[in-house]
Design an enzyme around this catalytic site. Sequence first.
Site, mmCIF file in Angstrom:
data_model
loop_
_atom_site.group_PDB
_atom_site.id
_atom_site.type_symbol
_atom_site.label_atom_id
_atom_site.label_comp_id
_atom_site.label_asym_id
_atom_site.label_seq_id
_atom_site.Cartn_x
_atom_site.Cartn_y
_atom_site.Cartn_z
ATOM 1 N N ASP A 31 38.706 -38.435 -60.636
ATOM 2 C CA ASP A 31 38.459 -39.434 -59.595
ATOM 3 C C ASP A 31 39.655 -39.590 -58.660
ATOM 4 O OD1 ASP A 31 36.154 -39.771 -60.911
ATOM 5 O OD2 ASP A 31 36.478 -41.872 -61.496
ATOM 6 N N ASP A 35 39.681 -39.462 -54.706
ATOM 7 C CA ASP A 35 40.130 -40.579 -53.871
ATOM 8 C C ASP A 35 41.119 -40.114 -52.800
ATOM 9 O OD1 ASP A 35 38.566 -42.376 -55.226
ATOM 10 O OD2 ASP A 35 40.179 -43.114 -56.520
ATOM 11 N N LEU A 81 32.232 -50.298 -53.254
ATOM 12 C CA LEU A 81 33.389 -51.181 -53.067
ATOM 13 C C LEU A 81 34.493 -50.386 -52.397
ATOM 14 C CD1 LEU A 81 33.582 -52.802 -56.621
ATOM 15 C CD2 LEU A 81 33.041 -54.015 -54.496
ATOM 16 N N GLU A 113 37.759 -59.288 -62.427
ATOM 17 C CA GLU A 113 37.010 -58.758 -63.579
ATOM 18 C C GLU A 113 37.195 -57.254 -63.721
ATOM 19 O OE1 GLU A 113 33.195 -60.154 -62.232
ATOM 20 O OE2 GLU A 113 32.682 -58.217 -61.381
ATOM 21 N N LYS A 115 36.580 -53.287 -63.807
ATOM 22 C CA LYS A 115 35.709 -52.323 -63.128
ATOM 23 C C LYS A 115 35.322 -51.293 -64.190
ATOM 24 C CE LYS A 115 35.328 -49.514 -58.962
ATOM 25 N NZ LYS A 115 34.618 -48.393 -59.555
ATOM 26 N N ASP A 117 33.726 -48.118 -65.888
ATOM 27 C CA ASP A 117 33.505 -46.751 -65.431
ATOM 28 C C ASP A 117 32.159 -46.257 -65.955
ATOM 29 O OD1 ASP A 117 33.929 -44.387 -64.205
ATOM 30 O OD2 ASP A 117 35.497 -43.680 -65.558
ATOM 31 N N ARG A 136 21.497 -46.482 -58.440
ATOM 32 C CA ARG A 136 21.924 -46.815 -57.090
ATOM 33 C C ARG A 136 21.522 -45.743 -56.074
ATOM 34 N NH1 ARG A 136 28.209 -47.451 -55.480
ATOM 35 N NH2 ARG A 136 28.139 -45.212 -55.849
ATOM 36 N N TYR A 224 26.806 -57.953 -63.432
ATOM 37 C CA TYR A 224 27.828 -58.574 -62.590
ATOM 38 C C TYR A 224 27.297 -59.032 -61.230
ATOM 39 C CZ TYR A 224 28.256 -53.626 -61.179
ATOM 40 O OH TYR A 224 28.004 -52.349 -60.793
ATOM 41 N N LYS A 289 36.524 -60.489 -56.418
ATOM 42 C CA LYS A 289 35.438 -60.958 -55.549
ATOM 43 C C LYS A 289 35.697 -62.392 -55.149
ATOM 44 C CE LYS A 289 32.123 -58.191 -58.185
ATOM 45 N NZ LYS A 289 31.173 -58.180 -59.285
ATOM 46 N N LYS A 313 42.176 -49.867 -57.967
ATOM 47 C CA LYS A 313 42.119 -48.762 -58.919
ATOM 48 C C LYS A 313 43.374 -48.760 -59.785
ATOM 49 C CE LYS A 313 38.366 -46.286 -57.918
ATOM 50 N NZ LYS A 313 38.250 -44.844 -57.884
ATOM 51 N N CYS A 407 55.548 -14.442 -83.904
ATOM 52 C CA CYS A 407 56.276 -15.677 -83.618
ATOM 53 C C CYS A 407 57.206 -15.453 -82.424
ATOM 54 C CB CYS A 407 57.085 -16.088 -84.846
ATOM 55 S SG CYS A 407 58.227 -17.432 -84.505
ATOM 56 N N CYS A 410 61.066 -15.759 -84.032
ATOM 57 C CA CYS A 410 61.656 -14.812 -84.975
ATOM 58 C C CYS A 410 60.981 -13.444 -84.928
ATOM 59 C CB CYS A 410 61.625 -15.382 -86.391
ATOM 60 S SG CYS A 410 59.963 -15.471 -87.070
ATOM 61 N N CYS A 425 53.808 -19.598 -88.377
ATOM 62 C CA CYS A 425 54.851 -18.621 -88.635
ATOM 63 C C CYS A 425 55.275 -18.885 -90.072
ATOM 64 C CB CYS A 425 56.037 -18.832 -87.696
ATOM 65 S SG CYS A 425 57.470 -17.875 -88.223
ATOM 66 N N CYS A 430 62.748 -18.592 -90.172
ATOM 67 C CA CYS A 430 62.522 -18.651 -88.720
ATOM 68 C C CYS A 430 63.427 -19.713 -88.085
ATOM 69 C CB CYS A 430 61.061 -18.979 -88.445
ATOM 70 S SG CYS A 430 60.742 -19.326 -86.712
HETATM 71 S S1 IVH Z 1 30.378 -55.182 -57.713
HETATM 72 C C1 IVH Z 1 28.506 -55.220 -53.577
HETATM 73 N N1 IVH Z 1 31.604 -55.317 -60.013
HETATM 74 O O1 IVH Z 1 31.916 -49.789 -59.051
HETATM 75 C C2 IVH Z 1 29.342 -55.129 -54.795
HETATM 76 N N2 IVH Z 1 30.943 -53.185 -59.230
HETATM 77 O O2 IVH Z 1 33.073 -48.378 -56.790
HETATM 78 C C3 IVH Z 1 28.749 -54.261 -55.797
HETATM 79 N N3 IVH Z 1 31.474 -51.345 -60.776
HETATM 80 O O3 IVH Z 1 28.914 -49.348 -57.333
HETATM 81 C C4 IVH Z 1 29.599 -53.870 -56.904
HETATM 82 N N4 IVH Z 1 32.381 -52.583 -62.340
HETATM 83 O O4 IVH Z 1 28.900 -49.184 -59.927
HETATM 84 C C5 IVH Z 1 31.030 -54.521 -59.093
HETATM 85 N N5 IVH Z 1 32.677 -55.587 -62.064
HETATM 86 C C6 IVH Z 1 32.099 -54.802 -61.160
HETATM 87 C C7 IVH Z 1 32.018 -53.408 -61.346
HETATM 88 C C8 IVH Z 1 31.438 -52.625 -60.343
HETATM 89 C C9 IVH Z 1 32.047 -51.353 -61.978
HETATM 90 C C10 IVH Z 1 31.019 -50.131 -60.068
HETATM 91 C C11 IVH Z 1 29.670 -50.237 -59.418
HETATM 92 C C12 IVH Z 1 29.947 -50.021 -57.961
HETATM 93 C C13 IVH Z 1 31.204 -49.204 -58.007
HETATM 94 C C14 IVH Z 1 31.979 -49.237 -56.720
#
Ligand code: IVH
Length: 676
Positions: A31, A35, A81, A113, A115, A117, A136, A224, A289, A313, A407, A410, A425, A430
């Site tokens: 990732d 990015d 996001l 909160e 994020k 994966d 999505r 969420y 948020k 990130k 080896c 040696c 070995c 050695c």
């Molecule tokens: S909020 C409009 N909250 O991250 C806001 N997303 O990179 C919608 N994700 O598409 C997302 N943890 O799949 C939100 N605590 C969290 C999250 C979260 C993981 C993911 C989600 C989103 C992606 C964006």
Amino acid sequence: MTLAERVAWLRGEIIRHNEAYFIHDTPNIPDADYDVLVRELRAIEAEHPELRDANSVSEQVGARDSTLFQEVVHAEAMLSLDNVFDAHELRQWSERVAKGLGADPTTLRFAVEPKIDGLALSITYVNGTLQQAATRGDGRVGEDVTDNVRTIRNVPAALPGVARGRLEVRGEVFLARDDFHDLNARQRALGAKEFANPRNAAAGSLRQKDPHVSAQRPLSFLAYQLVDVSGSIPFANYLETIHQLADWGFLTAEQTRLEVGAEAMIARSDWYEEHRHDFRFDIDGVVIKLDDFAQRGQLGFTSRAPRWAIARKLPPEERTTRLLAIEVSIGRTGRATPYAVLQPVVVAGSTVSMATLHNQDQVAAKDVRPGDLVIVRKAGDVIPEVVSAVAEPGKRRAKKWTFPTNCPDCGQPLERAGDESDTYCVNPACPAQLLHQIVHFASRGALDIEGLGEQRVAQLLGAGLVSDVADLFTLRAVDLAALEGLGELSATSLVREIENAKSTPLSRVLVGLGIRHVGPVAARELAMHFRTYAALAGAPLEELEALAGIGPVIAQSVYQYCREGESRERAARFVADGLSLIESASERALEATLEGRAVVVTGALVGYSRDGAEAAIVARGGTSPGSVSKKTYCVVVGEAPGASKLAKAEELGVPRVGANEFETLLTTGTWTRTLT
Ligand code: IVH
């Protein structure tokens, strides 16, 4: 390359990686590297309006899914996001938010909160009943995965108390780490392909054509977002919706905090850097948020993301870099470990220039070759490893790398026992083995001789001053002083250090000797029972086997070691040179820090066998039963722990403690942090 060509190239690469990630569930680069490409494209587009394009991939969310499932048009777009990468960028974001609202940044309320994966999912409830679930996709159109989602444990089929209206609950589908390990263990047992990480496994499991297969995959869902499509429930802020979701039976992130003011919010986001490994699931960042819905309304959205939220990130634990060479190192037991020499790269905050390739089979399976672009992973305290090679279409690769037959130190042939994955070995003379044996003998947990690091020992070996650990005790300051970089003063002090080490308790000498299977716990057990080396060396096998915490494997190994000619000679020299080789009463009296307490261990603890860990607990007055009950004091969670023990601990509210705290637990009877 002109700038326009660069932009075209970046767009092409990003589209290619999007497809691999979103459609095939098999990303081809980490990732963090992705990015970097997106950031570069955005930066160029921002500075050069003439190169912008409304259809640019930088304006898009995800990718259109494959056509395996029915399409679902989202009632409200599922956005992505925007990202920031450190506290400074996060502060800049909060300043933009405050400015946009005309508000004082110290008064803003932020939810902070994890994020997760995983992959985003939207679940529609009509009149309180689950009607449809969709991925999505590209944000506008996703895939209908309703049948599979119905099999997820923490997705309620109905919302208690909701009789009317249309609601969408959005959140993340993921696999908890334990469940991921269990799933891969099952795949292994079936001879099926293992998943590279929990996210891939979750994606592959959610998009199974057969819901029965999906049902067997231990997917979880964390909510969420609540989208009130028909406007039937008046919520004023985010936390209210989260509490409502939890009341309905959804899993929500217990780590979510409401912070007032930008600085408190940033401080809370810093917390995640340190605690990212304490979660039951993989996280790749922190989501921040605005709590207040009226403020959210004021800020609105860009084409792909809300302005009222941001993802910070975390430093990437995987990066790509160039593999310069593959070499093999010989350890103190003679084990030959292949490792990668890398173009230095910053991973998880530190520079990595070497990474392990584990063993012969792993190199073969990964088929990494000098010159390849490779993915390097470093997570937490774990040593860096090479994960895989990255395909570079059109590039000629070097010949397949083959494990050396001799080896590298040696020159003697390397040997591999039929069913073992490791190659050794077996030449006792050695020099590489000797070097590491002596370094280990002098290390902290053993004789603790300061000034005997790898370089110094290599020098001693090179000068012919030592060829066995026993030779250390006959070293004279005059001989040492002649070595480069060692003046008279340091030579004298090294000799003094060695002299002092002669009174090291027997248990630590046993550790230093590196007897196979004898770790610190077994060494202590043996030393406490026999008190002197002479008694240990003369003990019959049955007496060794009868000791608590010493299984037949350790007993056999110790028995054999003590009878080898070389060991007997070494021990005789130790005695002649004045080593005490005893465990005194004060060393033997361990404080009973765990008196009457039951400590369950699940998974592997570094430096301990299963019996060894139990012996250590027993030595402290505790017990170590095989299962979790209400009476369990705590569960120590090692590498690849058992999901059922963890689940039971969670259910009964028994604290879970990280493996890194095991020593603290033994010495103090308590721990500093409970796992979440
Ligand atoms: S909020 C409009 N909250 O991250 C806001 N997303 O990179 C919608 N994700 O598409 C997302 N943890 O799949 C939100 N605590 C969290 C999250 C979260 C993981 C993911 C989600 C989103 C992606 C964006």
